[in-house]
Design a protein around this motif. Structure first.
Motif, PDB file in Angstrom:
ATOM      1  N   GLN A   1       0.851  -1.080   0.172  1.00 17.70           N
ATOM      2  CA  GLN A   1      -0.059  -0.043   0.023  1.00 17.70           C
ATOM      3  C   GLN A   1       0.578   1.257   0.269  1.00 17.70           C
ATOM      4  O   GLN A   1       0.279   2.218  -0.298  1.00 17.70           O
ATOM      5  CB  GLN A   1      -0.980  -0.059   1.329  1.00 17.70           C
ATOM      6  N   GLY A   2       2.147   1.130   0.392  1.00 20.87           N
ATOM      7  CA  GLY A   2       2.833   2.438   0.258  1.00 20.87           C
ATOM      8  C   GLY A   2       3.463   2.437   1.760  1.00 20.87           C
ATOM      9  O   GLY A   2       2.919   1.814   2.667  1.00 20.87           O
ATOM     10  N   LYS A   3       4.315   3.279   1.942  1.00 22.04           N
ATOM     11  CA  LYS A   3       5.087   3.662   3.131  1.00 22.04           C
ATOM     12  C   LYS A   3       4.143   4.496   4.245  1.00 22.04           C
ATOM     13  O   LYS A   3       4.222   4.317   5.343  1.00 22.04           O
ATOM     14  CB  LYS A   3       6.200   4.593   3.002  1.00 22.04           C
ATOM     15  N   LYS A   4       3.350   5.277   3.637  1.00 27.13           N
ATOM     16  CA  LYS A   4       2.487   6.274   4.638  1.00 27.13           C
ATOM     17  C   LYS A   4       1.585   5.177   5.510  1.00 27.13           C
ATOM     18  O   LYS A   4       1.412   5.331   6.794  1.00 27.13           O
ATOM     19  CB  LYS A   4       1.688   7.351   3.922  1.00 27.13           C
ATOM     20  N   PRO A   5       0.728   4.471   4.750  1.00 28.51           N
ATOM     21  CA  PRO A   5      -0.160   3.327   5.274  1.00 28.51           C
ATOM     22  C   PRO A   5       0.681   2.468   6.505  1.00 28.51           C
ATOM     23  O   PRO A   5       0.128   2.315   7.480  1.00 28.51           O
ATOM     24  CB  PRO A   5      -0.738   2.565   4.109  1.00 28.51           C
ATOM     25  N   ALA A   6       1.929   2.183   5.980  1.00 28.87           N
ATOM     26  CA  ALA A   6       2.604   1.492   7.005  1.00 28.87           C
ATOM     27  C   ALA A   6       3.055   2.040   8.142  1.00 28.87           C
ATOM     28  O   ALA A   6       3.240   1.489   9.169  1.00 28.87           O
ATOM     29  CB  ALA A   6       3.987   0.854   6.169  1.00 28.87           C
ATOM     30  N   LEU A   7       3.449   3.373   8.089  1.00 28.40           N
ATOM     31  CA  LEU A   7       3.727   4.345   9.306  1.00 28.40           C
ATOM     32  C   LEU A   7       2.541   4.337  10.083  1.00 28.40           C
ATOM     33  O   LEU A   7       2.668   4.382  11.467  1.00 28.40           O
ATOM     34  CB  LEU A   7       4.038   5.600   8.783  1.00 28.40           C
ATOM     35  N   TYR A   8       1.260   4.379   9.742  1.00 26.81           N
ATOM     36  CA  TYR A   8       0.112   4.216  10.615  1.00 26.81           C
ATOM     37  C   TYR A   8       0.186   2.869  11.295  1.00 26.81           C
ATOM     38  O   TYR A   8      -0.348   3.126  12.253  1.00 26.81           O
ATOM     39  CB  TYR A   8      -1.303   4.498   9.821  1.00 26.81           C
TER      40      TYR A   8
ATOM     41  N   GLY B   1      -6.137   1.068   2.855  1.00 27.64           N
ATOM     42  CA  GLY B   1      -6.914   1.237   3.834  1.00 27.64           C
ATOM     43  C   GLY B   1      -6.882   2.566   4.546  1.00 27.64           C
ATOM     44  O   GLY B   1      -6.056   3.593   4.040  1.00 27.64           O
ATOM     45  N   THR B   2      -7.758   3.160   5.421  1.00 22.53           N
ATOM     46  CA  THR B   2      -7.823   4.537   5.999  1.00 22.53           C
ATOM     47  C   THR B   2      -6.693   4.453   6.631  1.00 22.53           C
ATOM     48  O   THR B   2      -6.417   3.447   7.368  1.00 22.53           O
ATOM     49  CB  THR B   2      -9.199   4.940   6.457  1.00 22.53           C
ATOM     50  N   PRO B   3      -6.416   5.648   7.327  1.00 22.09           N
ATOM     51  CA  PRO B   3      -5.367   5.751   8.530  1.00 22.09           C
ATOM     52  C   PRO B   3      -5.923   4.938   9.701  1.00 22.09           C
ATOM     53  O   PRO B   3      -4.999   4.590  10.388  1.00 22.09           O
ATOM     54  CB  PRO B   3      -5.224   7.348   8.617  1.00 22.09           C
ATOM     55  N   LEU B   4      -7.166   5.156  10.206  1.00 19.38           N
ATOM     56  CA  LEU B   4      -7.686   4.640  11.230  1.00 19.38           C
ATOM     57  C   LEU B   4      -7.511   3.009  11.028  1.00 19.38           C
ATOM     58  O   LEU B   4      -7.400   2.359  12.092  1.00 19.38           O
ATOM     59  CB  LEU B   4      -8.914   5.097  11.421  1.00 19.38           C
ATOM     60  N   SER B   5      -8.042   2.517   9.992  1.00 23.93           N
ATOM     61  CA  SER B   5      -7.975   0.903   9.769  1.00 23.93           C
ATOM     62  C   SER B   5      -6.541   0.534   9.772  1.00 23.93           C
ATOM     63  O   SER B   5      -6.372  -0.609  10.321  1.00 23.93           O
ATOM     64  CB  SER B   5      -8.580   0.674   8.406  1.00 23.93           C
ATOM     65  N   ASN B   6      -5.467   1.432   9.330  1.00 24.42           N
ATOM     66  CA  ASN B   6      -4.231   0.713   9.552  1.00 24.42           C
ATOM     67  C   ASN B   6      -3.628   0.866  10.998  1.00 24.42           C
ATOM     68  O   ASN B   6      -2.835   0.082  11.367  1.00 24.42           O
ATOM     69  CB  ASN B   6      -3.186   1.809   8.527  1.00 24.42           C
ATOM     70  N   ILE B   7      -4.104   1.964  11.763  1.00 23.92           N
ATOM     71  CA  ILE B   7      -3.864   2.023  13.085  1.00 23.92           C
ATOM     72  C   ILE B   7      -4.082   1.139  13.705  1.00 23.92           C
ATOM     73  O   ILE B   7      -3.537   0.280  14.661  1.00 23.92           O
ATOM     74  CB  ILE B   7      -4.251   3.582  13.683  1.00 23.92           C
TER      75      ILE B   7
END
Length: 213
Positions: free
Chosen positions: A38-45, A111-117
């Motif tokens: 999904q990319g680095k930003k979702p993974a950071l979440y 996914g959304t930030p919330l779903s990844n968190i």
């Protein structure tokens, strides 16, 4: 600041925490997999979520262990002895079976930030090894007679997060080549296994000999 551990204790805890943060586990597997798909930003979440899971474990251990010390110092020492035995068992397991990094790139909708968190949160919160580890690891750095044991356990738990989050974030940022490199360099992982085993064997021996005096 009475909640601060002694410098030798803090240095030992920092070294152990750094080693643990760098050792592949379910949280690292999830964050790398999410970065690849999904990319680095979702993974950071996801990394943020795994840290929030550690916050919950820290709170449970800090207040639970404090209550145990108040109720029965003997029971606390039994817990520490059992914890030392568990750390020794972990050391043996690391040598026998080694680190396992299994990363599957799954192409799915972001996914959304919330779903990844949430994904990161639950992978740590419901992982039995994380639960048992925090119950046995943190108490090794406090004593039953310490009036500031709750504050020290809270400090250590949050300090563990402070050490672990940057490591996990760097893993995400380097995920493109790190997953392949680790899987192609199994000797590096084996070296981490033996280092891990050595550190926790020392912890186990320390607590056993301390109680034997």
């Amino acid at each position: 600041m009475d909640f601060l551990p002694s410098l030798p204790t803090l240095l030992t805890f920092s070294a152990a925490s750094l080693l643990l943060a760098a050792t592949p586990g379910p949280d690292m597997t999830l964050s790398i997999s999410r970065a690849l798909s999904q990319g680095k930003k979702p993974a950071l979440y996801v990394v943020l979520g795994t840290s929030l899971g550690i916050v919950v474990h820290t709170m449970l251990v800090a207040f639970g262990i404090s209550a145990l010390i108040t109720a029965s110092p003997t029971a606390f020492m039994i817990l520490k002895t059992g914890g030392a035995a568990y750390l020794l068992w972990m050391a043996v397991q690391a040598i026998r079976y080694g680190s396992k990094l299994s990363v599957e790139k799954v192409e799915d909708a972001k996914g959304t930030p919330l779903s990844n968190i949430s994904s990161g949160f639950w992978v740590n919160l419901l992982n039995p090894k994380v639960i048992i580890f925090f119950m046995t690891f943190l108490p090794q750095f406090v004593t039953s007679g310490d009036p500031d044991v709750t504050q020290k356990l809270l400090f250590l738990g949050f300090f563990f997060i402070v050490i672990g989050m940057p490591v996990n974030a760097l893993v995400v940022l380097a995920s493109d080549w790190l997953a392949t490199w680790l899987q192609n360099n199994r000797k590096v992982l084996r070296g981490m296994d033996y280092t891990f085993a050595g550190v926790f064997s020392v912890f186990a021996a320390k607590i056993f000999f301390t109680q034997a005096r």
